[in-house]
Design a protein around this motif. Sequence first.
Motif, PDB file in Angstrom:
ATOM      1  N   HIS A 265       7.099 -10.003   2.205  1.00 10.55           N
ATOM      2  CA  HIS A 265       6.383 -10.745   1.172  1.00 10.55           C
ATOM      3  C   HIS A 265       6.548 -12.225   1.504  1.00 10.55           C
ATOM      4  N   GLY A 266       5.469 -12.851   1.946  1.00 11.71           N
ATOM      5  CA  GLY A 266       5.575 -14.240   2.373  1.00 11.71           C
ATOM      6  C   GLY A 266       5.953 -14.353   3.841  1.00 11.71           C
ATOM      7  N   ILE A 267       6.937 -13.550   4.236  1.00 14.70           N
ATOM      8  CA  ILE A 267       7.412 -13.533   5.616  1.00 14.70           C
ATOM      9  C   ILE A 267       7.519 -12.085   6.069  1.00 14.70           C
ATOM     10  N   VAL A 268       7.131 -11.797   7.304  1.00 13.16           N
ATOM     11  CA  VAL A 268       7.199 -10.440   7.843  1.00 13.16           C
ATOM     12  C   VAL A 268       8.657 -10.061   8.091  1.00 13.16           C
ATOM     13  N   THR A 269       9.107  -8.985   7.457  1.00 13.37           N
ATOM     14  CA  THR A 269      10.452  -8.468   7.701  1.00 13.37           C
ATOM     15  C   THR A 269      10.451  -7.537   8.902  1.00 13.37           C
TER      16      THR A 269
ATOM     17  N   ALA B 246       9.895 -12.229  11.014  1.00 11.03           N
ATOM     18  CA  ALA B 246      10.159 -13.633  10.666  1.00 11.03           C
ATOM     19  C   ALA B 246       8.908 -14.509  10.775  1.00 11.03           C
ATOM     20  N   MET B 247       7.763 -13.902  10.997  1.00 11.83           N
ATOM     21  CA  MET B 247       6.503 -14.655  11.053  1.00 11.83           C
ATOM     22  C   MET B 247       5.922 -14.779   9.642  1.00 11.83           C
ATOM     23  N   PRO B 248       5.428 -15.950   9.260  1.00 11.76           N
ATOM     24  CA  PRO B 248       4.751 -16.061   7.959  1.00 11.76           C
ATOM     25  C   PRO B 248       3.595 -15.068   7.870  1.00 11.76           C
ATOM     26  N   VAL B 249       3.430 -14.449   6.726  1.00 10.48           N
ATOM     27  CA  VAL B 249       2.377 -13.446   6.553  1.00 10.48           C
ATOM     28  C   VAL B 249       0.996 -14.043   6.828  1.00 10.48           C
ATOM     29  N   ALA B 250       0.807 -15.299   6.417  1.00  8.64           N
ATOM     30  CA  ALA B 250      -0.486 -15.950   6.647  1.00  8.64           C
ATOM     31  C   ALA B 250      -0.806 -16.019   8.139  1.00  8.64           C
ATOM     32  N   ALA B 251       0.199 -16.343   8.945  1.00 15.00           N
ATOM     33  CA  ALA B 251       0.000 -16.411  10.390  1.00 15.00           C
ATOM     34  C   ALA B 251      -0.245 -15.017  10.962  1.00 15.00           C
ATOM     35  N   ALA B 252       0.462 -14.019  10.429  1.00 15.10           N
ATOM     36  CA  ALA B 252       0.302 -12.640  10.898  1.00 15.10           C
ATOM     37  C   ALA B 252      -1.117 -12.138  10.639  1.00 15.10           C
ATOM     38  N   LYS B 253      -1.679 -12.503   9.483  1.00 13.04           N
ATOM     39  CA  LYS B 253      -3.027 -12.042   9.142  1.00 13.04           C
ATOM     40  C   LYS B 253      -4.095 -12.747   9.964  1.00 13.04           C
ATOM     41  N   LYS B 254      -3.785 -13.923  10.477  1.00 14.56           N
ATOM     42  CA  LYS B 254      -4.722 -14.580  11.387  1.00 14.56           C
ATOM     43  C   LYS B 254      -4.793 -13.825  12.708  1.00 14.56           C
ATOM     44  N   LEU B 255      -3.637 -13.317  13.150  1.00 18.56           N
ATOM     45  CA  LEU B 255      -3.587 -12.544  14.381  1.00 18.56           C
ATOM     46  C   LEU B 255      -4.193 -11.160  14.192  1.00 18.56           C
ATOM     47  N   CYS B 256      -3.972 -10.610  12.999  1.00 23.73           N
ATOM     48  CA  CYS B 256      -4.427  -9.240  12.715  1.00 23.73           C
ATOM     49  C   CYS B 256      -5.048  -9.219  11.314  1.00 23.73           C
TER      50      CYS B 256
ATOM     51  N   HIS C 170      -6.862  -7.238   9.665  1.00 24.81           N
ATOM     52  CA  HIS C 170      -6.813  -5.991   8.901  1.00 24.81           C
ATOM     53  C   HIS C 170      -5.378  -5.494   8.695  1.00 24.81           C
ATOM     54  N   LEU C 171      -4.423  -6.390   8.826  1.00 28.22           N
ATOM     55  CA  LEU C 171      -3.013  -6.036   8.613  1.00 28.22           C
ATOM     56  C   LEU C 171      -2.784  -5.608   7.169  1.00 28.22           C
ATOM     57  N   LYS C 172      -2.070  -4.503   6.990  1.00 27.19           N
ATOM     58  CA  LYS C 172      -1.728  -4.004   5.654  1.00 27.19           C
ATOM     59  C   LYS C 172      -0.311  -4.456   5.319  1.00 27.19           C
ATOM     60  N   LEU C 173      -0.168  -5.195   4.215  1.00 28.86           N
ATOM     61  CA  LEU C 173       1.146  -5.692   3.796  1.00 28.86           C
ATOM     62  C   LEU C 173       1.767  -4.722   2.799  1.00 28.86           C
ATOM     63  N   VAL C 174       3.030  -4.366   3.055  1.00 27.25           N
ATOM     64  CA  VAL C 174       3.742  -3.398   2.217  1.00 27.25           C
ATOM     65  C   VAL C 174       4.995  -4.072   1.644  1.00 27.25           C
ATOM     66  N   PRO C 175       5.248  -3.949   0.337  1.00 26.43           N
ATOM     67  CA  PRO C 175       6.440  -4.570  -0.250  1.00 26.43           C
ATOM     68  C   PRO C 175       7.736  -3.996   0.327  1.00 26.43           C
ATOM     69  N   VAL C 176       8.766  -4.816   0.348  1.00 26.11           N
ATOM     70  CA  VAL C 176      10.072  -4.402   0.860  1.00 26.11           C
ATOM     71  C   VAL C 176      10.797  -3.527  -0.162  1.00 26.11           C
ATOM     72  N   ARG C 177      11.402  -2.434   0.327  1.00 25.26           N
ATOM     73  CA  ARG C 177      12.220  -1.550  -0.533  1.00 25.26           C
ATOM     74  C   ARG C 177      13.588  -1.356   0.122  1.00 25.26           C
ATOM     75  N   LYS C 178      14.391  -2.411   0.126  1.00 25.09           N
ATOM     76  CA  LYS C 178      15.622  -2.387   0.909  1.00 25.09           C
ATOM     77  C   LYS C 178      16.623  -1.351   0.414  1.00 25.09           C
ATOM     78  N   ASN C 179      16.668  -1.099  -0.883  1.00 24.97           N
ATOM     79  CA  ASN C 179      17.587  -0.071  -1.387  1.00 24.97           C
ATOM     80  C   ASN C 179      17.231   1.303  -0.831  1.00 24.97           C
ATOM     81  N   TYR C 180      15.933   1.568  -0.737  1.00 23.14           N
ATOM     82  CA  TYR C 180      15.503   2.861  -0.208  1.00 23.14           C
ATOM     83  C   TYR C 180      15.785   2.955   1.290  1.00 23.14           C
ATOM     84  N   TYR C 181      15.544   1.870   2.019  1.00 17.36           N
ATOM     85  CA  TYR C 181      15.848   1.878   3.453  1.00 17.36           C
ATOM     86  C   TYR C 181      17.340   2.103   3.672  1.00 17.36           C
ATOM     87  N   GLY C 182      18.146   1.521   2.788  1.00 24.85           N
ATOM     88  CA  GLY C 182      19.588   1.727   2.886  1.00 24.85           C
ATOM     89  C   GLY C 182      19.965   3.186   2.689  1.00 24.85           C
TER      90      GLY C 182
END
Length: 356
Positions: free
Chosen positions: A34-38, A52-62, A64-76
């Motif tokens: 969110h804001g920055i690519v994890t 660590a790339m800003p999402v805005a910069a990532a979407k310029k490169l791609c 049709h990039l799909k952004l997904v919210p972080v769920r760190k507790n679930y990843y843990g």
Amino acid sequence: MKKIYMHYDMDAFFASVEQRENPELRGIPIAVGHGIVTTASYEARKFGVKSAMPVAAAKKLCPHLKLVPVRKNYYGKVGREIQQLILKITDKCEFASIDEGYIEITEFVKNRDEKYIERFVEGFRKHIYKNIRLTCSVGIGFSKVSAKIASDINKPNSYFIFRNREHFLSYIMDKNLSIIPGIGKKTRELLGLFNIRTVSELYKIEKKELVKKFGSNRGEYLYNVIRGQQFSEIDNNRKRQSYAHEVTFNQSMNDIFALEEELREQSEKLSYRLKEYGEFGKTVTLKIRYANFLTYTRAKTLKNPTNKTEEILNAAMENFRNLKKKDEVRLIGIQVSSITKSNIVQLTFNDMEKHD
């Protein structure tokens, strides 16, 4: 008997978990953040999207990039499931994070035949996939360092084996120093001042020169690690002195809201790690580096040790707001130190007098 080590690294872990959970995300470029690519999926990495790339910069490169919210507790939770699977195989393991770790496999491949090692590696990877439905990359080496380097060579979803020290040396000799664990950006910048950028160039420097420039411990590490002579045992009972998380941006970050969001994500991650091990930290340190490479740290010592996200974040944000400069940021991170197993602070005599 010489030991054999395996390093496993889950492939694009956060993104792969999301694709496992949601069939609509499979096969398409996604980024977790969110804001920055994890974490970016391998489909997104083909377009140049990186952590660590800003999402805005990532979407310029791609676009049709799909952004997904972080769920760190679930990843843990998923990470702990992987660790429990490994612990059922052996206790000779050291978990570096929720998605990677080291395993000493000497007892499983006593005859050291490469085909036998390959069968063990394939069996391990299939075991993880069968139970977790996620792929991992694996490296085999004669040390933890060589195993970690090996696990990056054939990513994703494969493996690489260093047969011996000579094989290791022949592989790394013409590579950039960034391939070596423990030789970070700051060290590479210092070595670059002496026109040392590759392993072969560093190899020519005598130990006494490295010790003179970097000190005894650091200098000896630099000398030994590129010669395949850096050894450390599996440590599954080590006591952490601190926990830290930081990101380096691919370009200067000027969005204060994105920086604050990154600090929140880091605070959540540090809180999770502290809670996972039943620990608390008392000192919160903010680290920031600007485009001109000047680096600053600001520390705040809390009244009571904590492992709560909001308390870590509040301390980090206080440090951040006290900075005069909040733009042209290339790196930002948080460290939690003064680790204890309890958040109970013993009262002093003066404290007790106040409560009488």
